[in-house]
Design a protein around this motif. Sequence first.
Motif, mmCIF file in Angstrom:
data_model
loop_
_atom_site.group_PDB
_atom_site.id
_atom_site.type_symbol
_atom_site.label_atom_id
_atom_site.label_comp_id
_atom_site.label_asym_id
_atom_site.label_seq_id
_atom_site.Cartn_x
_atom_site.Cartn_y
_atom_site.Cartn_z
ATOM 1 N N THR A 121 0.811 -1.215 0.000
ATOM 2 C CA THR A 121 0.000 0.000 0.000
ATOM 3 C C THR A 121 0.846 1.268 0.000
ATOM 4 O O THR A 121 0.355 2.346 -0.341
ATOM 5 C CB THR A 121 -0.921 0.027 1.236
ATOM 6 O OG1 THR A 121 -0.123 -0.107 2.417
ATOM 7 C CG2 THR A 121 -1.925 -1.110 1.183
ATOM 8 N N VAL A 122 2.103 1.149 0.366
ATOM 9 C CA VAL A 122 3.000 2.297 0.513
ATOM 10 C C VAL A 122 4.261 2.042 -0.301
ATOM 11 O O VAL A 122 4.735 0.902 -0.389
ATOM 12 C CB VAL A 122 3.359 2.524 2.003
ATOM 13 C CG1 VAL A 122 4.371 3.637 2.168
ATOM 14 C CG2 VAL A 122 2.101 2.813 2.819
ATOM 15 N N GLN A 143 -2.631 10.260 -3.679
ATOM 16 C CA GLN A 143 -1.638 9.984 -2.642
ATOM 17 C C GLN A 143 -1.144 11.273 -2.002
ATOM 18 O O GLN A 143 -1.129 12.341 -2.625
ATOM 19 C CB GLN A 143 -0.449 9.232 -3.238
ATOM 20 C CG GLN A 143 -0.774 7.830 -3.704
ATOM 21 C CD GLN A 143 0.421 7.167 -4.348
ATOM 22 O OE1 GLN A 143 1.274 7.821 -4.949
ATOM 23 N NE2 GLN A 143 0.503 5.850 -4.218
ATOM 24 N N ILE A 197 1.878 7.584 0.117
ATOM 25 C CA ILE A 197 0.874 6.949 0.974
ATOM 26 C C ILE A 197 -0.516 7.326 0.481
ATOM 27 O O ILE A 197 -0.801 8.522 0.293
ATOM 28 C CB ILE A 197 1.056 7.388 2.435
ATOM 29 C CG1 ILE A 197 2.379 6.863 3.000
ATOM 30 C CG2 ILE A 197 -0.113 6.930 3.303
ATOM 31 C CD1 ILE A 197 2.660 7.286 4.422
ATOM 32 N N LEU A 231 -5.344 6.232 4.022
ATOM 33 C CA LEU A 231 -4.719 5.501 5.116
ATOM 34 C C LEU A 231 -4.349 6.389 6.293
ATOM 35 O O LEU A 231 -4.097 5.901 7.388
ATOM 36 C CB LEU A 231 -3.456 4.782 4.630
ATOM 37 C CG LEU A 231 -3.636 3.627 3.651
ATOM 38 C CD1 LEU A 231 -2.291 2.973 3.352
ATOM 39 C CD2 LEU A 231 -4.609 2.591 4.202
ATOM 40 N N LEU A 232 -4.285 7.689 6.082
ATOM 41 C CA LEU A 232 -3.854 8.588 7.147
ATOM 42 C C LEU A 232 -4.968 8.766 8.173
ATOM 43 O O LEU A 232 -6.125 8.996 7.823
ATOM 44 C CB LEU A 232 -3.455 9.949 6.581
ATOM 45 C CG LEU A 232 -2.149 9.963 5.784
ATOM 46 C CD1 LEU A 232 -1.965 11.315 5.125
ATOM 47 C CD2 LEU A 232 -0.966 9.637 6.677
ATOM 48 N N THR A 269 2.693 -0.258 7.778
ATOM 49 C CA THR A 269 1.907 0.198 8.928
ATOM 50 C C THR A 269 2.719 1.131 9.818
ATOM 51 O O THR A 269 2.234 2.186 10.255
ATOM 52 C CB THR A 269 1.414 -1.007 9.749
ATOM 53 O OG1 THR A 269 0.545 -1.801 8.943
ATOM 54 C CG2 THR A 269 0.665 -0.546 10.993
ATOM 55 N N VAL A 325 3.151 4.547 8.010
ATOM 56 C CA VAL A 325 1.926 5.349 8.047
ATOM 57 C C VAL A 325 1.712 5.925 9.446
ATOM 58 O O VAL A 325 1.350 7.104 9.604
ATOM 59 C CB VAL A 325 0.708 4.502 7.616
ATOM 60 C CG1 VAL A 325 -0.590 5.267 7.865
ATOM 61 C CG2 VAL A 325 0.819 4.131 6.137
ATOM 62 N N ASP A 326 1.946 5.126 10.479
ATOM 63 C CA ASP A 326 1.767 5.605 11.853
ATOM 64 C C ASP A 326 2.735 6.739 12.180
ATOM 65 O O ASP A 326 2.359 7.740 12.806
ATOM 66 C CB ASP A 326 1.965 4.464 12.846
ATOM 67 C CG ASP A 326 0.788 3.496 12.869
ATOM 68 O OD1 ASP A 326 -0.307 3.894 12.443
ATOM 69 O OD2 ASP A 326 0.971 2.354 13.312
ATOM 70 N N SER A 353 1.666 9.859 10.282
ATOM 71 C CA SER A 353 0.452 10.402 10.907
ATOM 72 C C SER A 353 0.792 11.123 12.211
ATOM 73 O O SER A 353 0.274 12.221 12.480
ATOM 74 C CB SER A 353 -0.549 9.282 11.189
ATOM 75 O OG SER A 353 -1.019 8.693 9.998
ATOM 76 N N SER A 403 -2.964 3.744 16.408
ATOM 77 C CA SER A 403 -1.808 4.474 15.869
ATOM 78 C C SER A 403 -1.030 5.128 17.002
ATOM 79 O O SER A 403 0.201 5.120 17.014
ATOM 80 C CB SER A 403 -2.264 5.530 14.861
ATOM 81 O OG SER A 403 -2.845 4.936 13.728
#
Length: 335
Positions: A52-53, A79, A133, A137-138, A187, A190-191, A194, A211
């Motif tokens: 996904t990233v 994105q 990203i 997903l954010l 994951t 992204v975390d 974020s 997260s």
Amino acid sequence: MMVTAYDNGALPAAERVPHWHDHMSRSLAASDLYVHRPNDFRASMRFLDLGTVQVSHLSLSTMRFQRTPRLIRESDPEQLCAGLILSGRQALSQHGRDALPGLYDLVLYDTSHPHQGWVSNGEGLAGNLVVQIPRSLLALPMNRVLGLTAVSLTTQRGVAALLAQFMLRLSQDADQFRPTDGPRLATVLVDLLSATLAHELDAGRALLPESHQRVLVLRIQAFIRHHLADPELSPGLVAAAHQISLRQLHRLFEQQDTTVGALIRRQRLERCCHDLADPSLVSRTIHSIAARWGFRRPADFTRSFRAAYGMPPSDYRALALPTGTPSHMTPGTQR
């Protein structure tokens, strides 16, 4: 998870710009390119696909680029992209803002809205790491995140520093990961992004609880690595440093298949193993190495080492050092 490499250096000079334009449109997002000296243009990319990233390490000659409304209508991956500046001078404009980020600054841009910019490093190549990203997903309100595009964000401290370090390690160690690592690494990335954006927006409460927890675990792990040499390092100190209770700390690590105390002990032992096997440290006693990494009492260190590795540290050192390495240790301090 797949790593691919691209370099236009072997192409005929006349084909380098159009070939890069085609590759960039497929791997990143289509933009119009403007190159002053196309025959001298160089571009390379190392592309890490986490599912996904995606993470791309780019090296580029001086150029300008522009993503227009027409290109967005034709194709939009929807994105949010975060670029970490590694070398050269770079600029980006979007949503009426202009960013001129410095070295190791982070700059965001959104593929769904027009933007433009340039990269330059004289006769050399400008370098950056770009994370792509999906906006969905954010764990933050996108209307607020878009207020951070084309803004220079420092990565010298806080969660942003963890994000930058993680991006660099992903790029440097890309060949060492297994396909099954991809979703987990995505994951974490992204975390961290974020959490970095939440900090900039002062919107930490907008982050999803899971997260928050994952980012807090990463911060705690980094804190432990940084303070291993401190003999006072303990679960209580870790909890106090992160303004949580000891009970909350232990609950966080229930999902990590270890305890905080065991993590501290294991990492200290790993550092000791590294030093015991280093020929340049052969003149140091085993007990001084143990003390260097926070073990107060020699007997505690020897007992922990034997339990972890099945032998006393003196035997480990004898096996690990190259044959013929001179030893200046006093026999009584070996174990």
